[in-house]
Scaffold this motif. Structure first.
Motif, PDB file in Angstrom:
ATOM      1  N   ILE A   7       0.784  -1.311  -0.115  1.00 58.67           N
ATOM      2  CA  ILE A   7       0.000  -0.013  -0.022  1.00 58.67           C
ATOM      3  C   ILE A   7       0.818   1.227   0.034  1.00 58.67           C
ATOM      4  N   CYS A   8       0.523   2.079  -0.603  1.00 60.86           N
ATOM      5  CA  CYS A   8       1.285   3.443  -0.800  1.00 60.86           C
ATOM      6  C   CYS A   8       0.454   4.670  -1.063  1.00 60.86           C
ATOM      7  N   GLN A   9       0.810   5.811  -0.384  1.00 60.73           N
ATOM      8  CA  GLN A   9      -0.057   6.918  -0.672  1.00 60.73           C
ATOM      9  C   GLN A   9       0.005   7.425  -2.090  1.00 60.73           C
ATOM     10  N   SER A  10      -1.187   7.627  -2.573  1.00 60.15           N
ATOM     11  CA  SER A  10      -1.189   8.009  -4.188  1.00 60.15           C
ATOM     12  C   SER A  10      -0.670   9.498  -4.318  1.00 60.15           C
ATOM     13  N   PHE A  11      -0.945  10.512  -3.310  1.00 58.46           N
ATOM     14  CA  PHE A  11      -0.628  11.859  -3.580  1.00 58.46           C
ATOM     15  C   PHE A  11       0.954  11.768  -3.127  1.00 58.46           C
ATOM     16  N   THR A  12       1.891  11.934  -4.167  1.00 58.92           N
ATOM     17  CA  THR A  12       3.280  11.843  -3.823  1.00 58.92           C
ATOM     18  C   THR A  12       4.154  11.846  -4.784  1.00 58.92           C
ATOM     19  N   PHE A  13       5.444  11.881  -4.773  1.00 56.85           N
ATOM     20  CA  PHE A  13       6.287  11.824  -6.024  1.00 56.85           C
ATOM     21  C   PHE A  13       6.545  10.214  -6.269  1.00 56.85           C
ATOM     22  N   SER A  14       6.896  10.000  -7.359  1.00 55.57           N
ATOM     23  CA  SER A  14       6.821   8.572  -7.795  1.00 55.57           C
ATOM     24  C   SER A  14       8.001   7.824  -7.171  1.00 55.57           C
ATOM     25  N   MET A  59      -2.136  10.346   3.539  1.00 57.50           N
ATOM     26  CA  MET A  59      -3.065   9.141   3.504  1.00 57.50           C
ATOM     27  C   MET A  59      -4.282   9.062   4.497  1.00 57.50           C
ATOM     28  N   ARG A  60      -5.175   9.006   3.772  1.00 57.98           N
ATOM     29  CA  ARG A  60      -6.619   8.907   4.537  1.00 57.98           C
ATOM     30  C   ARG A  60      -6.764   7.601   5.517  1.00 57.98           C
ATOM     31  N   PRO A  61      -6.666   7.716   6.827  1.00 56.12           N
ATOM     32  CA  PRO A  61      -6.476   6.403   7.517  1.00 56.12           C
ATOM     33  C   PRO A  61      -7.823   5.397   7.331  1.00 56.12           C
ATOM     34  N   GLU A  62      -8.923   6.099   6.897  1.00 58.64           N
ATOM     35  CA  GLU A  62     -10.367   5.168   6.867  1.00 58.64           C
ATOM     36  C   GLU A  62      -9.931   4.579   5.555  1.00 58.64           C
ATOM     37  N   TYR A  63      -9.496   5.408   4.545  1.00 61.08           N
ATOM     38  CA  TYR A  63      -9.299   4.543   3.316  1.00 61.08           C
ATOM     39  C   TYR A  63      -8.274   3.714   3.387  1.00 61.08           C
ATOM     40  N   LEU A  64      -7.406   3.590   4.188  1.00 57.91           N
ATOM     41  CA  LEU A  64      -6.191   2.790   4.169  1.00 57.91           C
ATOM     42  C   LEU A  64      -6.934   1.482   4.688  1.00 57.91           C
ATOM     43  N   VAL A  73       3.341   9.030   3.488  1.00 51.91           N
ATOM     44  CA  VAL A  73       4.277   9.935   3.233  1.00 51.91           C
ATOM     45  C   VAL A  73       4.077  11.387   3.984  1.00 51.91           C
ATOM     46  N   HIS A  74       5.145  12.010   4.354  1.00 46.73           N
ATOM     47  CA  HIS A  74       4.754  13.163   4.895  1.00 46.73           C
ATOM     48  C   HIS A  74       4.785  14.481   3.789  1.00 46.73           C
ATOM     49  N   LEU A  75       4.082  14.632   3.242  1.00 48.71           N
ATOM     50  CA  LEU A  75       4.113  15.653   1.738  1.00 48.71           C
ATOM     51  C   LEU A  75       4.290  17.087   2.105  1.00 48.71           C
ATOM     52  N   TYR A  76       5.248  17.533   1.215  1.00 48.97           N
ATOM     53  CA  TYR A  76       5.852  19.181   1.658  1.00 48.97           C
ATOM     54  C   TYR A  76       6.061  19.293   3.185  1.00 48.97           C
ATOM     55  N   ALA A 105       9.814   9.816   4.848  1.00 50.42           N
ATOM     56  CA  ALA A 105      10.063  11.255   5.286  1.00 50.42           C
ATOM     57  C   ALA A 105      11.061  12.258   4.673  1.00 50.42           C
ATOM     58  N   ALA A 106      11.144  11.586   3.221  1.00 50.18           N
ATOM     59  CA  ALA A 106      12.174  12.383   2.368  1.00 50.18           C
ATOM     60  C   ALA A 106      11.615  13.952   2.351  1.00 50.18           C
ATOM     61  N   GLU A 107      10.739  14.474   2.933  1.00 53.00           N
ATOM     62  CA  GLU A 107      10.286  15.848   2.591  1.00 53.00           C
ATOM     63  C   GLU A 107      10.213  16.473   4.013  1.00 53.00           C
ATOM     64  N   ALA A 108      10.211  15.584   5.021  1.00 53.67           N
ATOM     65  CA  ALA A 108      10.000  15.892   6.250  1.00 53.67           C
ATOM     66  C   ALA A 108      11.029  15.823   7.522  1.00 53.67           C
ATOM     67  N   LEU A 109      12.093  16.139   7.169  1.00 55.45           N
ATOM     68  CA  LEU A 109      13.251  16.163   8.149  1.00 55.45           C
ATOM     69  C   LEU A 109      13.230  17.251   8.944  1.00 55.45           C
TER      70      LEU A 109
END
Ligand SMILES: *Cc1c(COP(=O)(O)O)cnc(C)c1O
Length: 405
Positions: A104-111, A136-141, A161-164, A188-192
């Motif tokens: 499972i992967c968050q859809s809204f992210t970088f490839s 990621m929306r927990p209910e949909y997960l 993913v932690h976007l932006y 956490a590529a974008e979230a240090l």
């Protein structure tokens, strides 16, 4: 009133217009979305690597950089690697993801969040975002996992993913992961430096990744890291990342290895960047506040541009400041109008990530969602957010935004 006695000379006019266009586009220095911002110590550490001839892979700066990352995030173990993508790939390998599996992967992210799933011959299952954090929306997960299990295909791992820089709702996501006993990987590529009530992003999952690519909040030119509370997993990651050599005087291999380790020269840059990381976070957050003020003034004139506030207890490093523009609430102005107006002035901005379930390469992958990320992609824009934006850069950005609205 006679404005013009002679017939206008269109040739001269067009040449002049072209000149102005090219001049504005190419003579003003480019303002980047997010560019490298070095401090005082990077070159000192790199020089030390040269002076001691630690140029080959590994070396004391790699160990030092790993210790810095552990101290900063509170993670118990860290392995410095060649990229965030490599870190994700190793995470999947360590969790036993194999051909035919689903992840499972968050859809809204970088490839790069999803590609390593395919490297393993597995299939990504994409899950949509929620509106508070865009993650990621927990209910949909939960619904996605239940449906995959009903189809006889229990997912092998979850990538959140932690976007932006905005932390995902990790408490709820981790609860779903625990409910189904599926290991969680944090991208956490974008979230240090981002955290939830003081717990740093990169410490919530079983295996977690960071990136130090060129446009991230700190950069080593290219690099990444794998973090975990599990020292054995990190030791295995180091083994696999250095060609999986068995303990023997000759080269002997019982596993397929990878060349994924960070070099000592690259880690030297990382150690210098760690010295200024807190300053960089403060500068990015100040950018966000400046945009809040600017769009507050614009909205007071009858517009309705939205930024993304932090939910209670959430702290974003504000890697990129993002806005959404609904044309129906903004006199027909679209995010493309804004992007193109900035582009003419040689100012980079970019639509939000195009969701993975809309990418041609992932057209066949299952998706669970309601279109939230599609709408964000339609209406969202990332604004220049570097920690090195100067006074003149801001004047140019504010002039264009003021003009468009
Ligand atoms: C940058 C990024 C990566 C990949 O990191 P690299 O170091 O460029 O390989 C993965 N996921 C997300 C969300 C990113 O932004």
């Amino acid at each position: 009133m006679i404005l013009c006695q002679k017939k206008p000379d269109w040739g001269v006019f067009i040449t002049f217009a072209l000149y102005v266009n090219i001049r504005t586009k190419y003579m003003k220095p480019k303002i980047w979305l997010s560019s490298p911002h070095m401090g005082m110590m990077e070159q000192v550490f790199v020089k030390e690597a040269f002076d001691t001839n630690w140029i080959a892979p590994l070396g004391p700066h790699v160990n030092g950089f790993e210790a810095d990352l552990q101290a900063f995030t509170g993670a118990s173990h860290a392995a410095a690697l060649s990229s965030g993508t490599a870190a994700l790939h190793l995470a999947l390998i360590l969790l036993g993801v194999k051909a035919g599996d689903e992840v499972i992967c968050q859809s809204f992210t970088f490839s790069a969040s999803a590609n390593p799933i395919v490297y393993q011959g597995a299939t990504p299952v994409f899950v949509d975002s929620e509106k508070d954090t865009w993650n990621m929306r927990p209910e949909y997960l939960d619904a996605a996992i239940a449906d995959r299990i009903a189809k006889g295909r229990k997912p092998k791992a979850i990538i959140a993913v932690h976007l932006y820089g905005m932390p995902a709702k990790m408490e709820a996501i981790a609860a779903v992961a625990a409910k189904y006993d599926i290991p969680l990987i944090e991208d956490a590529a974008e979230a240090l430096g981002s955290h939830i009530n003081g717990q740093m992003c990169g410490t919530f999952g079983k295996l977690n990744i960071l990136s130090f690519n060129g446009n991230k909040i700190i950069t080593t030119s290219g690099g990444g890291a794998l973090l975990s509370e599990d020292g054995e997993l990190i030791a295995k990651a180091r083994f696999l990342a250095t060609q999986a050599r068995d303990n023997a005087p000759h080269y002997q291999h019982s596993y397929i290895g990878y060349n994924y380790r960070m070099s000592n020269v690259v880690a030297a840059i990382g150690r210098g960047q760690m010295v200024v990381l807190n300053e960089r976070i403060a500068a990015r957050r100040a950018n966000y506040e400046r945009y809040v003020k600017l769009f507050g003034e614009i909205n007071a004139k009858g517009f309705h541009i939205e930024l993304l506030p932090e939910p209670e207890g959430f702290f974003s490093n504000r890697w990129l400041t993002t806005i959404t523009i609904d044309p129906a609430k903004n006199k027909g102005i679209t995010r493309e109008d804004v992007r193109l107006a900035l582009d003419v002035e040689n100012i980079e901005s970019r639509p939000l990530w195009k969701p993975m379930h809309l990418q041609p390469v992932f057209a066949d992958a299952p998706f669970y969602g309601d279109g939230t990320s599609e709408k964000l992609f339609d209406q969202g824009l990332c604004l220049p957010s570097g920690s090195n934006l100067g006074v003149e850069d801001w004047m140019r950005i504010e002039e264009v935004l003021g003009r468009v609205f």
